[in-house]
Motif scaffolding. Structure first.
Motif, PDB file in Angstrom:
ATOM      1  N   ARG A   2      -5.777   2.209 -10.743  1.00 57.57           N
ATOM      2  CA  ARG A   2      -5.213   3.209 -11.177  1.00 57.57           C
ATOM      3  C   ARG A   2      -3.917   3.560 -11.142  1.00 57.57           C
ATOM      4  NH1 ARG A   2      -9.184   8.439 -11.537  1.00 57.57           N
ATOM      5  NH2 ARG A   2      -9.942   8.103 -13.287  1.00 57.57           N
ATOM      6  N   CYS A   3      -3.463   3.744 -10.018  1.00 58.22           N
ATOM      7  CA  CYS A   3      -2.048   4.194  -9.601  1.00 58.22           C
ATOM      8  C   CYS A   3      -1.088   2.928  -9.447  1.00 58.22           C
ATOM      9  CB  CYS A   3      -2.149   5.170  -8.547  1.00 58.22           C
ATOM     10  SG  CYS A   3      -2.653   4.219  -6.915  1.00 58.22           S
ATOM     11  N   LYS A   4      -1.629   1.778  -9.107  1.00 59.06           N
ATOM     12  CA  LYS A   4      -0.993   0.638  -8.949  1.00 59.06           C
ATOM     13  C   LYS A   4      -0.359   0.400  -7.499  1.00 59.06           C
ATOM     14  CE  LYS A   4      -1.561  -0.728 -13.157  1.00 59.06           C
ATOM     15  NZ  LYS A   4      -2.846  -0.727 -13.675  1.00 59.06           N
ATOM     16  N   GLN A   5      -0.511   1.150  -6.589  1.00 56.79           N
ATOM     17  CA  GLN A   5      -0.181   1.038  -5.199  1.00 56.79           C
ATOM     18  C   GLN A   5      -0.643  -0.059  -4.647  1.00 56.79           C
ATOM     19  OE1 GLN A   5       1.827   2.719  -3.411  1.00 56.79           O
ATOM     20  NE2 GLN A   5       2.375   4.535  -4.892  1.00 56.79           N
ATOM     21  N   ALA A   6      -0.133  -0.843  -3.613  1.00 59.88           N
ATOM     22  CA  ALA A   6      -0.667  -1.752  -2.941  1.00 59.88           C
ATOM     23  C   ALA A   6      -1.627  -1.410  -1.793  1.00 59.88           C
ATOM     24  CB  ALA A   6       0.525  -2.754  -2.273  1.00 59.88           C
ATOM     25  N   ILE A   7      -2.743  -2.455  -1.780  1.00 63.05           N
ATOM     26  CA  ILE A   7      -3.872  -1.904  -0.930  1.00 63.05           C
ATOM     27  C   ILE A   7      -4.438  -3.572  -0.331  1.00 63.05           C
ATOM     28  CG2 ILE A   7      -4.579   0.415  -1.377  1.00 63.05           C
ATOM     29  CD1 ILE A   7      -6.517  -1.058  -3.367  1.00 63.05           C
ATOM     30  N   CYS A   8      -4.415  -3.371   0.841  1.00 69.35           N
ATOM     31  CA  CYS A   8      -4.987  -4.980   1.719  1.00 69.35           C
ATOM     32  C   CYS A   8      -6.387  -5.105   1.686  1.00 69.35           C
ATOM     33  CB  CYS A   8      -4.630  -4.548   3.057  1.00 69.35           C
ATOM     34  SG  CYS A   8      -5.352  -3.146   4.168  1.00 69.35           S
ATOM     35  N   GLY A   9      -6.911  -6.279   2.005  1.00 65.83           N
ATOM     36  CA  GLY A   9      -8.256  -6.289   1.907  1.00 65.83           C
ATOM     37  C   GLY A   9      -9.396  -5.414   2.608  1.00 65.83           C
ATOM     38  N   PRO A  10      -9.137  -4.860   3.873  1.00 63.98           N
ATOM     39  CA  PRO A  10      -9.850  -3.871   4.416  1.00 63.98           C
ATOM     40  C   PRO A  10      -9.997  -2.699   3.461  1.00 63.98           C
ATOM     41  CG  PRO A  10      -8.825  -4.762   6.208  1.00 63.98           C
ATOM     42  CD  PRO A  10      -8.191  -5.276   4.885  1.00 63.98           C
ATOM     43  N   HIS A  11      -9.006  -2.257   2.933  1.00 64.87           N
ATOM     44  CA  HIS A  11      -9.062  -0.727   1.951  1.00 64.87           C
ATOM     45  C   HIS A  11      -9.233  -1.235   0.534  1.00 64.87           C
ATOM     46  CE1 HIS A  11      -5.957   0.322   5.189  1.00 64.87           C
ATOM     47  NE2 HIS A  11      -7.269   1.150   5.383  1.00 64.87           N
ATOM     48  N   ASN A  12      -9.384  -2.422   0.376  1.00 70.10           N
ATOM     49  CA  ASN A  12      -9.373  -2.729  -1.103  1.00 70.10           C
ATOM     50  C   ASN A  12     -10.808  -2.461  -1.556  1.00 70.10           C
ATOM     51  OD1 ASN A  12      -9.273  -3.778  -3.524  1.00 70.10           O
ATOM     52  ND2 ASN A  12      -8.681  -5.782  -3.224  1.00 70.10           N
ATOM     53  N   VAL A  13     -11.105  -1.884  -2.485  1.00 66.88           N
ATOM     54  CA  VAL A  13     -12.441  -1.175  -3.095  1.00 66.88           C
ATOM     55  C   VAL A  13     -11.981  -1.358  -4.629  1.00 66.88           C
ATOM     56  CG1 VAL A  13     -13.517  -0.024  -1.343  1.00 66.88           C
ATOM     57  CG2 VAL A  13     -12.112   1.334  -3.014  1.00 66.88           C
ATOM     58  N   HIS A  14     -10.789  -1.973  -5.044  1.00 69.84           N
ATOM     59  CA  HIS A  14     -10.601  -2.114  -6.505  1.00 69.84           C
ATOM     60  C   HIS A  14      -9.883  -0.740  -6.914  1.00 69.84           C
ATOM     61  CE1 HIS A  14     -11.850  -6.000  -6.871  1.00 69.84           C
ATOM     62  NE2 HIS A  14     -13.233  -5.663  -6.561  1.00 69.84           N
ATOM     63  N   MET A  15      -9.840   0.277  -6.196  1.00 63.94           N
ATOM     64  CA  MET A  15      -9.563   1.694  -6.416  1.00 63.94           C
ATOM     65  C   MET A  15      -9.044   2.161  -5.152  1.00 63.94           C
ATOM     66  SD  MET A  15     -10.840   4.380  -9.132  1.00 63.94           S
ATOM     67  CE  MET A  15     -11.615   3.183 -10.125  1.00 63.94           C
ATOM     68  N   CYS A  16      -8.027   2.882  -4.947  1.00 59.62           N
ATOM     69  CA  CYS A  16      -7.727   3.572  -3.626  1.00 59.62           C
ATOM     70  C   CYS A  16      -8.451   4.862  -3.483  1.00 59.62           C
ATOM     71  CB  CYS A  16      -6.040   3.797  -3.624  1.00 59.62           C
ATOM     72  SG  CYS A  16      -5.399   5.325  -4.755  1.00 59.62           S
ATOM     73  N   CYS A  17      -8.257   5.244  -2.251  1.00 61.74           N
ATOM     74  CA  CYS A  17      -9.272   6.640  -2.026  1.00 61.74           C
ATOM     75  C   CYS A  17      -8.646   7.732  -2.727  1.00 61.74           C
ATOM     76  CB  CYS A  17      -9.093   6.868  -0.667  1.00 61.74           C
ATOM     77  SG  CYS A  17      -7.405   6.790   0.223  1.00 61.74           S
ATOM     78  N   ARG A  18      -7.652   7.984  -2.811  1.00 60.88           N
ATOM     79  CA  ARG A  18      -6.891   8.976  -3.750  1.00 60.88           C
ATOM     80  C   ARG A  18      -7.423   9.058  -5.142  1.00 60.88           C
ATOM     81  NH1 ARG A  18      -0.638   9.544  -3.309  1.00 60.88           N
ATOM     82  NH2 ARG A  18      -0.571   7.171  -3.184  1.00 60.88           N
ATOM     83  N   CYS A  19      -7.478   7.818  -5.845  1.00 61.61           N
ATOM     84  CA  CYS A  19      -8.039   8.002  -7.345  1.00 61.61           C
ATOM     85  C   CYS A  19      -9.535   8.100  -7.260  1.00 61.61           C
ATOM     86  CB  CYS A  19      -7.670   6.444  -7.880  1.00 61.61           C
ATOM     87  SG  CYS A  19      -5.831   6.329  -8.068  1.00 61.61           S
ATOM     88  N   ILE A  20     -10.182   7.643  -6.183  1.00 62.63           N
ATOM     89  CA  ILE A  20     -11.538   7.963  -6.216  1.00 62.63           C
ATOM     90  C   ILE A  20     -11.823   9.289  -6.376  1.00 62.63           C
ATOM     91  CG2 ILE A  20     -13.762   7.567  -5.022  1.00 62.63           C
ATOM     92  CD1 ILE A  20     -12.838   4.884  -4.445  1.00 62.63           C
ATOM     93  N   GLN A  21     -11.022  10.080  -5.515  1.00 58.66           N
ATOM     94  CA  GLN A  21     -11.260  11.684  -5.200  1.00 58.66           C
ATOM     95  C   GLN A  21     -10.886  12.221  -6.700  1.00 58.66           C
ATOM     96  OE1 GLN A  21      -9.249  12.955  -2.082  1.00 58.66           O
ATOM     97  NE2 GLN A  21     -10.459  11.825  -0.683  1.00 58.66           N
TER      98      GLN A  21
END
Length: 82
Positions: free
Chosen positions: A63-82
């Motif tokens: 969604r927001c195109k921010q860089a996320i590493c492997g441990p945080h990668n769920v194909h969407m960052c936590c801000r966009c999920i909320q």
């Protein structure tokens, strides 16, 4: 009011939160944008990790195109999920 809201959704520079609110009011689903082209997929530092970790990654939030590493990668960052 509805035609004006639909016209606002077409505005490219409109903030994502405002677009989501308008889509909720209109009852339209939020669309997930296509991933970034591989040619522009440069390694960046994960924005969720602590600054001392400096984890480099090519993965982005869908969604927001921010860089996320492997441990945080769920194909969407936590801000966009909320």
């Amino acid at each position: 009011m509805e035609p004006w809201q639909r016209q606002r959704l077409q505005t490219v520079t409109l903030r994502r939160q405002i677009k989501v609110m308008i889509q909720d009011i209109l009852g339209e689903p939020s669309y997930i944008e296509a991933p970034i082209n591989p040619s522009s997929n440069v390694r960046k530092i994960c924005y969720l990790c602590a600054s001392y970790a400096r984890r480099m990654t090519k993965h982005r939030c869908l969604r927001c195109k921010q860089a996320i590493c492997g441990p945080h990668n769920v194909h969407m960052c936590c801000r966009c999920i909320q």
